[in-house]
Design an enzyme around this catalytic site. Structure first.
Site, short mmCIF file in Angstrom:
data_model
loop_
_atom_site.label_atom_id
_atom_site.label_comp_id
_atom_site.label_asym_id
_atom_site.label_seq_id
_atom_site.Cartn_x
_atom_site.Cartn_y
_atom_site.Cartn_z
N LYS A 10 102.13 135.73 82.22
CA LYS A 10 102.12 137.01 81.52
C LYS A 10 103.18 137.95 82.11
O LYS A 10 103.46 137.92 83.30
CB LYS A 10 100.73 137.64 81.65
CG LYS A 10 100.55 138.99 80.99
CD LYS A 10 99.09 139.43 81.12
CE LYS A 10 98.87 140.85 80.60
NZ LYS A 10 99.43 141.86 81.52
N LYS A 47 106.60 136.67 88.13
CA LYS A 47 107.28 135.37 87.97
C LYS A 47 108.68 135.38 88.58
O LYS A 47 109.05 134.47 89.30
CB LYS A 47 107.39 135.01 86.49
CG LYS A 47 106.11 134.71 85.77
CD LYS A 47 106.38 134.27 84.35
CE LYS A 47 107.21 135.25 83.56
NZ LYS A 47 106.56 136.56 83.37
N LYS A 82 115.80 140.59 79.41
CA LYS A 82 116.16 141.65 80.37
C LYS A 82 117.28 141.21 81.28
O LYS A 82 117.95 142.03 81.92
CB LYS A 82 114.94 142.05 81.23
CG LYS A 82 113.79 142.65 80.46
CD LYS A 82 112.81 143.34 81.39
CE LYS A 82 112.22 142.44 82.45
NZ LYS A 82 111.43 141.31 81.93
N ASP A 110 104.02 134.18 77.89
CA ASP A 110 103.27 132.95 77.66
C ASP A 110 103.88 132.19 76.48
O ASP A 110 104.87 132.63 75.89
CB ASP A 110 101.78 133.23 77.44
CG ASP A 110 101.52 134.16 76.26
OD1 ASP A 110 102.40 134.24 75.39
OD2 ASP A 110 100.46 134.80 76.20
#
Length: 272
Positions: free
Chosen positions: A9, A14, A40, A124
Site C-alpha cells: 500500500k 516500500k 513520482k 497494490d
C-alpha cells in the site's frame, strides 16, 4: 541473478526498504540494478541525490532512448532507472512500467550480468500495469510490505492474489511478508496472524524507528549512517532472508468474507 519486487500500500515504506536492500546487496559486492516503478520517480533519489529523468520523460522529449540516458550510476555503484508516468489525474500510471519494460528488453538491459535486480512498485495489484513485473515474470521473489493497519493488510491480500494468479511451474513467484512501521507487540501479533491465515513466510518484522524518517530527510540510507545501527540490523536480516528463502508453501489468499472474519478475530483479541 536474483530478481526482487517490493509491493504494498502507498506510504508503507516500500521505497525506503527497497533502497536499503539495494545498498545491502551492493555493499556485499553484488552488481545491483534498482528500478523505480512509480510516477513520482523518487525511488532512486537516495542513490543519485537528485530526481532522475524518467524513461517516459526522455521518450516524450526525443521519441527514442539510449541505455546511457536511462541507466545512471549512483552511490555504491548501484545502477538506477526510473520508469516515470503521467501527471496526477492524467493517463494510466501503469503505462510507465509497461513502456519501460519494452524499452529495457529492446536495449538488452535486463539480460546484462546483474547479480540483483530490484523493482520498487507503486501500490497494490489492482492495475495490470503495476502487475507487469510478476505477470511477465521479470521477478522471482516478491516482498509484500505491510503495517498492522487493516487497509494495508487488505492491500497485501490483493498482492497475494496477484502472486497466485501469475505464478507458474517454471516460476512459482515466492512471496515474502515484511511487517513494517510496527509500534507494539500487539501490532506484531496482528501481522503474524495475517501470515498464519495466508500461509506466507515472514521475512522481517521492522519496528517504527525515527531513524527511517530522519534518513529520508537527510537523503541517506540506513546503511550509510553509523548512528542507525539498530535499524541496520533489521535491514541486513531482511536481506539475508530474501537470499535464503527458496520455497514457500501455497499461499491462501482471503476472500472478502474471510477478511471480515480475520478482522473480527483481531477485534476480539485486542478487546481481551
Amino acid at each position: 541473478m536474483l530478481r526482487i519486487a517490493f509491493y504494498g500500500k502507498g506510504g508503507i515504506g516500500k521505497s525506503t526498504l527497497a533502497s536499503n536492500i539495494s545498498v545491502a546487496f551492493a555493499k556485499a559486492g553484488k552488481k545491483v540494478l534498482h528500478i523505480g516503478c512509480d510516477p513520482k520517480s523518487d525511488s532512486t533519489r537516495f542513490f543519485l541525490n537528485k530526481k532522475q529523468k524518467t524513461v517516459l520523460d526522455i521518450l516524450d522529449e526525443k521519441g527514442n532512448i539510449t541505455r546511457e540516458e536511462i541507466v545512471l550510476k549512483g552511490k555504491f555503484g548501484i545502477s538506477c532507472i526510473e520508469t516515470g508516468g503521467p501527471k496526477a489525474g492524467v493517463g494510466c500510471a501503469g503505462l510507465g512500467i509497461s513502456t519501460t519494460m519494452q524499452e529495457l528488453e529492446r536495449l538488452g538491459v535486463l539480460s546484462e550480468n546483474w547479480d540483483i535486480i530490484i523493482y520498487d512498485v507503486l501500490g497494490d495489484v489492482v492495475c495490470g500495469g503495476f502487475a507487469i513485473p510478476m505477470r511477465k515474470h521479470y521477478v522471482d521473489k516478491i516482498c509484500v510490505v505491510t503495517s498492522a493497519d487493516f487497509m494495508s493488510l487488505y492491500a497485501a491480500n490483493n498482492i497475494l492474489n496477484g502472486i497466485n494468479n501469475y505464478k507458474s511451474k517454471k516460476n512459482p513467484l515466492i512471496g515474502i511478508l515484511v511487517g513494517n512501521k510496527i509500534n507494539s507487540q500487539s501490532e506484531e501479533e496482528i501481522i503474524k496472524l495475517f501470515a498464519e491465515y495466508t500461509n506466507i513466510e515472514i521475512g522481517a518484522l521492522i519496528r517504527e524507528d525515527f531513524s527511517f524518517k530522519l534518513s529520508d530527510f537527510k537523503k541517506e540510507l540506513i546503511l550509510e549512517n553509523e548512528n542507525f545501527s539498530d535499524s541496520e540490523k533489521e535491514i541486513l536480516y531482511l536481506k539475508n532472508k530474501i537470499e535464503t528463502i527458496e520455497y514457500t508453501k501455497e499461499l491462501s489468499t482471503l476472500s472478502e468474507e474471510e477478511l471480515e472474519e480475520f478482522r473480527d478475530n483481531i477485534s476480539r483479541r485486542m478487546l481481551k
